[in-house]
Design an enzyme around this catalytic site. Sequence first.
Site, PDB file in Angstrom:
ATOM      1  N   ASP A  63       0.908  -1.264  -0.040  1.00  0.00           N
ATOM      2  CA  ASP A  63       0.028  -0.053   0.105  1.00  0.00           C
ATOM      3  C   ASP A  63       0.821   1.249  -0.085  1.00  0.00           C
ATOM      4  OD1 ASP A  63      -2.205  -1.447   0.103  1.00  0.00           O
ATOM      5  OD2 ASP A  63      -2.399  -1.495   2.232  1.00  0.00           O
ATOM      6  N   TYR A 124       7.088  -9.980   6.843  1.00  0.00           N
ATOM      7  CA  TYR A 124       6.768  -8.212   7.019  1.00  0.00           C
ATOM      8  C   TYR A 124       7.420  -8.300   8.567  1.00  0.00           C
ATOM      9  CZ  TYR A 124       3.819  -7.225   2.979  1.00  0.00           C
ATOM     10  OH  TYR A 124       3.270  -7.205   1.860  1.00  0.00           O
TER      11      TYR A 124
END
Length: 286
Positions: A63, A124
């Site tokens: 994003d 992540y």
Amino acid sequence: MSDEVRPGHVRVRLDLSYDGKDFSGWAKQAQGQRTVQGEIEDALRTVTRSATTYELTVAGRTDAGVHARGQVAHVDLPGEVWAEHREKLLKRLAGRLARDVRIWSAEEAPEGFNARFSAIWRRYAYRVTDAPGGVDPLLRGHVLWHDWPLDVDAMNAAAERLVGEHDFAAYCKKREGATTIRTLQRLSWERDASGVLTATVQADAFCHNMVRSLVGAMLFVGDGHRPVGWPAEVLAAGVRDSAVHVVRPHGLTLEEVAYPADELLAARNKEARNKRSLPGTSAACC
């Protein structure tokens, strides 16, 4: 769904990094905002002196504002273009790309490789500090400041209850026709000597906003606003909870994408496209 490379083309694996601060995410957008995909495709077209834009396929779309240290993509280039430019491609791309995106490797991919569907997991890291004085100015673009003291043990106790295969609908922004079933392989927190807390989040795949929503729920546990069992209760409810805060993107970095051995790439590619469902539920689109 066939993923065969077109005759006369070569599939090239790209390993890359970027600072997401000034990007409107990975994927190209109609509005013309600056995106990682758009920048790289423009640079490829320029350095290969091509009239055609060669489209990238990426392991995980990030994003706006999210960073990547270990992103992977692939691009199918005509054989003659690859043959002409392969030796100097990295250096030419380095000269053409802005300094907030770098390509570290461009190599011919093994048979069956697909940057997205061949991946077996993505990892992540989300970084937070609860230091009373705030974030180190040199880290401000990569670390979130949480202005309440955080209990790492409580966050890890809450995280343990979320690991495994579940429907993460409560932690995802729903997309039409897409399943929210994921296998969360790891969710854990550590505090380093400087006081920065890092959440390591690893799964076979992620749905939209999943990592930042999970981190938001953990922070509520860590600062004492919610009990340890609350994130699991939200998960079991199976619907978006307005109390789950989606934390800001700048603390999130895609650290690594893993792939199986070369001989297993094609099988993994096919498996990842299959419809997924939990026992006792109907199948949902991949």
